[in-house]
Write a protein that holds these residues in place. Structure first.
Motif, short mmCIF file in Angstrom:
data_model
loop_
_atom_site.label_atom_id
_atom_site.label_comp_id
_atom_site.label_asym_id
_atom_site.label_seq_id
_atom_site.Cartn_x
_atom_site.Cartn_y
_atom_site.Cartn_z
N SER A 222 0.82 -1.21 0.00
CA SER A 222 0.00 0.00 0.00
C SER A 222 0.86 1.27 0.00
O SER A 222 1.90 1.34 0.64
N GLY A 223 0.38 2.25 -0.73
CA GLY A 223 1.00 3.57 -0.71
C GLY A 223 2.39 3.67 -1.31
O GLY A 223 3.08 4.65 -1.07
N ALA A 224 2.81 2.68 -2.08
CA ALA A 224 4.19 2.66 -2.57
C ALA A 224 4.55 3.91 -3.34
O ALA A 224 5.68 4.41 -3.24
N PHE A 225 3.59 4.46 -4.12
CA PHE A 225 3.86 5.64 -4.95
C PHE A 225 2.95 6.82 -4.60
O PHE A 225 2.79 7.73 -5.40
N ASN A 226 2.39 6.81 -3.41
CA ASN A 226 1.49 7.89 -3.02
C ASN A 226 2.14 9.26 -3.17
O ASN A 226 3.28 9.47 -2.75
N TYR A 227 1.40 10.19 -3.73
CA TYR A 227 1.84 11.58 -3.86
C TYR A 227 3.12 11.75 -4.69
O TYR A 227 3.83 12.74 -4.52
N CYS A 228 3.40 10.82 -5.57
CA CYS A 228 4.48 11.02 -6.54
C CYS A 228 3.88 11.85 -7.66
O CYS A 228 3.46 11.32 -8.71
N SER A 229 3.81 13.14 -7.46
CA SER A 229 2.96 14.01 -8.26
C SER A 229 3.42 14.21 -9.70
O SER A 229 2.64 14.71 -10.53
N ASN A 230 4.65 13.84 -10.03
CA ASN A 230 5.13 13.97 -11.41
C ASN A 230 5.39 12.62 -12.07
O ASN A 230 5.89 12.57 -13.20
N LEU A 231 5.03 11.55 -11.39
CA LEU A 231 5.24 10.22 -11.93
C LEU A 231 4.31 9.98 -13.12
O LEU A 231 3.10 10.22 -13.03
N LYS A 232 4.88 9.50 -14.22
CA LYS A 232 4.09 9.29 -15.44
C LYS A 232 4.00 7.81 -15.85
O LYS A 232 3.06 7.41 -16.52
N LYS A 233 4.98 7.01 -15.44
CA LYS A 233 5.00 5.63 -15.90
C LYS A 233 5.48 4.71 -14.77
O LYS A 233 6.49 4.96 -14.14
N ILE A 234 4.71 3.65 -14.53
CA ILE A 234 5.07 2.61 -13.57
C ILE A 234 5.17 1.30 -14.32
O ILE A 234 4.19 0.84 -14.92
N ASP A 235 6.36 0.70 -14.30
CA ASP A 235 6.62 -0.51 -15.09
C ASP A 235 7.09 -1.61 -14.14
O ASP A 235 8.18 -1.55 -13.58
N LEU A 236 6.24 -2.63 -13.95
CA LEU A 236 6.51 -3.70 -13.01
C LEU A 236 6.58 -5.03 -13.75
O LEU A 236 5.70 -5.35 -14.55
N GLY A 237 7.63 -5.83 -13.45
CA GLY A 237 7.87 -7.02 -14.26
C GLY A 237 7.61 -8.37 -13.62
O GLY A 237 7.73 -9.39 -14.29
N GLY A 238 7.28 -8.40 -12.33
CA GLY A 238 7.09 -9.67 -11.66
C GLY A 238 5.68 -10.22 -11.78
O GLY A 238 4.78 -9.57 -12.31
N ALA A 239 5.50 -11.43 -11.26
CA ALA A 239 4.19 -12.10 -11.33
C ALA A 239 3.30 -11.61 -10.19
O ALA A 239 3.01 -12.34 -9.23
N ILE A 240 2.85 -10.40 -10.29
CA ILE A 240 2.04 -9.76 -9.24
C ILE A 240 0.69 -10.47 -9.12
O ILE A 240 0.03 -10.74 -10.12
N THR A 241 0.28 -10.76 -7.89
CA THR A 241 -1.01 -11.41 -7.65
C THR A 241 -1.99 -10.49 -6.92
O THR A 241 -3.18 -10.77 -6.87
N ARG A 242 -1.47 -9.39 -6.35
CA ARG A 242 -2.34 -8.45 -5.63
C ARG A 242 -1.70 -7.07 -5.68
O ARG A 242 -0.49 -6.93 -5.56
N LEU A 243 -2.54 -6.05 -5.84
CA LEU A 243 -2.06 -4.67 -5.78
C LEU A 243 -2.50 -4.05 -4.46
O LEU A 243 -3.69 -4.06 -4.13
N GLY A 244 -1.54 -3.53 -3.71
CA GLY A 244 -1.84 -2.97 -2.41
C GLY A 244 -2.76 -1.77 -2.48
O GLY A 244 -2.83 -1.06 -3.49
#
Length: 287
Positions: free
Chosen positions: A189-211
Motif C-alpha cells: 500500500s501507498g508505494a507511490f502515493n503523492y508522486c505528483s510527477n510520476l508518469k510511468k510505472i513498469d513492473l515485471g514480476g508475477a504480481i497477484t495483488r495490488l496494495g
C-alpha cells in the motif's frame, strides 16, 4: 573507541557522542577502524562539519537520525546493511550513491518528513537488494516501509533485483517521473502515493495483488505496465481511487493473453476500456 587518523582521545570522543556536541573535537569525526555504527550513535548531532568512517559496513537503527552534518563521508558502495531511520532527517548525504553491496535496508532509512524533506538524494542504485530489511533483534523495527519517503529531489531508483515494493517506499517523491522494477511481484500500500510527477510505472514480476492506494494522488501516471502477471491480480474496489486510472487518464498494460480476462475480472471490469495489451503498444511499453 579506536582512532588512527586524528589526535583526539577516546574520552573526548565518548563525551561528544554522549552530548551530541562535537565542537570539542574540532567539528570533525574521523575514524578508520569502526565497521558498525551503533544504534543512535550520532542521533541529533550538532556542530559537525564532517564525519568520515571509511571502514563502515553496517549502519544501525537511528544512527544518524536528524544529525546536522555538512559532509557525511561513508563508503556507500561498501555498506551491507542500513537500519531503521538510520539517515532519516540527516544532512550531508551524497546525491547519487551506488549501494553496490547493500542487501538489507529498513523502514524510513533515508526518509524526510513533511516539514523537513530530504533534498540531498537525486539517484539511488541498489543492484543487490531484493527487499530484505536489517534485522536488529527484538525491540527494533525490522520492517521496510517508507524508506525514501519525502525524498523530493529523487529522480531515479534502480533496484533490478527488488521483489517486493515496501509500503510507502517512495511516498511523496515528487521529482520521480518513471519507475521500472523488473522483478517486483508484490506491491504494498501507498508505494507511490503523492508522486505528483510520476508518469510511468513498469513492473515485471508475477504480481497477484495490488496494495491499497498504491498509486493514490500520483495524478500524472498515464501508463501502469504489468509485464509479468500470469493471472489477474486481486484488486480492491477502492485501489484506484484518487488516481489517474479512476479519472480515465491512465491505461493499464497487460500481456495480450490476459487482456480479455482482465476486462471482466472483479473490480477490473470498471476500467475495461483502459486495459490494453502490451504487445499492441510496444513504443509506450518499451517492448
Amino acid at each position: 573507541m579506536a582512532n588512527t587518523m586524528t589526535s583526539y582521545t577516546d574520552a573526548q570522543i565518548m563525551k561528544a557522542l554522549l552530548t551530541k556536541d562535537f565542537s570539542g573535537i574540532g567539528r570533525e569525526f574521523v575514524d578508520d577502524v569502526i565497521t558498525s555504527v551503533k544504534v543512535g550513535a550520532f542521533t541529533g548531532a550538532q556542530n559537525l562539519d564532517k564525519v568520515s568512517l571509511p571502514s563502515v559496513k553496517e549502519v544501525h537503527y537511528c544512527a544518524f537520525q536528524n544529525a546536522a552534518i555538512t559532509t557525511l563521508d561513508l563508503p556507500w558502495g561498501e555498506l551491507e546493511a542500513i537500519g531503521f531511520s538510520a539517515f532519516a532527517g540527516a544532512s550531508g548525504l551524497p546525491q547519487n550513491p551506488v549501494f553496490s553491496k547493500l542487501t538489507a535496508l529498513s523502514n524510513g532509512a533515508f526518509a524526510g518528513t513533511s516539514d523537513k524533506k530530504n533534498t540531498d538524494l537525486r539517484t539511488i542504485s541498489l543492484p543487490l537488494w531484493t527487499g530484505s530489511s536489517f534485522s536488529e533483534g527484538s525491540g527494533f523495527s525490522n520492517s521496510t516501509g517508507g524508506i525514501f519517503a519525502y525524498c523530493t529531489a529523487l529522480t531515479s531508483v534502480s533496484a533490478p533485483e527488488l521483489q517486493s515494493l515496501p509500503t510507502q517506499m517512495l511516498y511523496y517523491c515528487q521529482a520521480l517521473e518513471e519507475v521500472v522494477f523488473p522483478k517486483v511481484s508484490t506491491v504494498n500500500s501507498g508505494a507511490f502515493n503523492y508522486c505528483s510527477n510520476l508518469k510511468k510505472i513498469d513492473l515485471g514480476g508475477a504480481i497477484t495483488r495490488l496494495g491499497s492506494a498504491f498509486m493514490a494522488n500520483a495524478s500524472k501516471v498515464t501508463a501502469l505496465i504489468l509485464r509479468g502477471v500470469t493471472t489477474v491480480p486481486t484488486l480492491g474496489s477502492t485501489t484506484f481511487n484518487s488516481t489517474a486510472v479512476k479519472s480515465g487518464n491512465c491505461y493499464v498494460y497487460v500481456p495480450k493473453a490476459l487482456e480479455a480476462t482482465f476486462k471482466v475480472a472483479s473490480n477490473w471490469s470498471t476500467y475495461a476500456s483502459q486495459i490494453r495489451a502490451i504487445e499492441d503498444y510496444p513504443d509506450i511499453c518499451g517492448s
